[in-house]
Design an enzyme around this catalytic site. Structure first.
Site, PDB file in Angstrom:
ATOM      1  CG  ASP A 161      -4.512   3.981   4.917  1.00  0.00           C
ATOM      2  OD1 ASP A 161      -4.715   2.907   5.495  1.00  0.00           O
ATOM      3  OD2 ASP A 161      -4.051   4.987   5.474  1.00  0.00           O
ATOM      4  CB  THR A 172     -11.768   1.039   3.721  1.00  0.00           C
ATOM      5  OG1 THR A 172     -10.655   0.686   2.903  1.00  0.00           O
ATOM      6  CG2 THR A 172     -13.037   0.485   3.083  1.00  0.00           C
ATOM      7  CD  GLU A 202      -5.887  -3.069   3.609  1.00  0.00           C
ATOM      8  OE1 GLU A 202      -6.439  -3.114   4.725  1.00  0.00           O
ATOM      9  OE2 GLU A 202      -5.831  -2.048   2.919  1.00  0.00           O
TER      10      GLU A 202
END
Length: 281
Positions: free
Chosen positions: A96, A98, A72
């Site tokens: 995942d 954040t 990412e």
């Protein structure tokens, strides 16, 4: 290309690295963070996201120098999504959820998947704050902390708990469809839930905590590992239109079984048709 007898080693190293990365999240959850936005106010990144991704890629490259990577933060930095090939490819979401991590909401995780010939062969999702280590290997089952998990056996969407992410309505192009679909879910199910992390919510489908999950506007790293974990737990992950999921541009319906998946497809299509009808009148 990798040989099948290497998967034990791939998994062992991946598990070791993800557990190590989990300690970075644990150490950082209560720390002051350097928070930045990736151009939209709900898509946040911290120094911990970058630290974890850099560490995972560096260590995996040492072990497997011929492998490829889609991460990412790397994609955000380079500004383009690389093409998925048949080569062994690790797909990484370092944190995942954040926004959850920034706010110390404990639903946050690391997601790591290995694809070979464009098929997910290994999936690991780890929430260190709640001690949840989800894992799967193709044709070997799905596990939570080493114990086998299975999806719910519910067959009726009206009796199901369904997850959906409303934050996407901040984007004007999704606003109408998100609200219409949420209204349909509120009226047509037992209830809806939103955790702010796609990867972890997919795991909750796999373990039977929710019957289904719908989300659009996400990326391959949000869904790659979770897709395998759900499938190995007996569930299905398809496109919102009811067809095969395109992992690189995922529009997700994840469900405990095909019956619930199809009922959710039908519910969403009906909600979308109602929007179209209103716009035409």
């Amino acid at each position: 290309m990798c040989e099948l007898n290497n998967f034990d080693e791939y998994y062992r190293i991946a598990e070791e690295l993800v557990l190590y990365a989990g300690k970075i999240i644990e150490d950082g959850i209560n720390s002051r963070k350097n928070i930045k936005s990736k151009g939209i106010d709900w898509d946040l990144v911290t120094e911990y996201d970058r630290k974890i991704e850099d560490k995972l890629i560096k260590q995996l490259l040492i072990q497997f120098p011929s492998h490829k990577f889609i991460g990412e933060e790397t994609v955000a930095k380079e500004g383009c999504l690389p093409q998925l090939t048949n080569d062994p490819t690790w797909i990484i979401d370092p944190i995942d959820g954040t926004t959850n991590f920034v706010h110390r909401f404990p639903h946050t995780c690391i997601s790591l998947a290995l694809l070979v010939n464009k098929k997910v062969e290994i999936g690991i999702i780890y929430n260190p704050l709640m001690g949840q280590f989800f894992s799967a290997r193709r044709h070997c089952g799905a596990f939570l902390n080493g114990k086998s998990i299975k999806t719910s056996d519910m067959r009726d969407i009206s009796q199901s708990l369904v997850a959906m992410e409303p934050w996407l309505a901040k984007d004007p192009q999704y606003l109408a469809s998100v609200y219409s679909r949420m209204h349909a879910l509120v009226q047509g199910t037992h209830g809806i839930r939103s955790l702010g992390t796609a990867a972890l919510t997919l795991c909750y489908v796999a373990m039977g905590a929710v019957e289904a999950y719908h989300i659009e506007g996400i990326d391959a790293w949000d869904v790659a590992a979770g897709k395998l974990i759900i499938e190995e737990a007996g569930g299905v992950v398809i496109d919102t239109d009811g067809g095969e999921l395109d992992l690189m541009t995922p529009k997700v319906i994840a469900a405990c079984n095909q019956q619930i998946a199809q009922q959710l497809v039908d519910l969403i299509k009906k909600a979308d048709c109602e929007i179209l009808h209103k716009n035409l009148n």
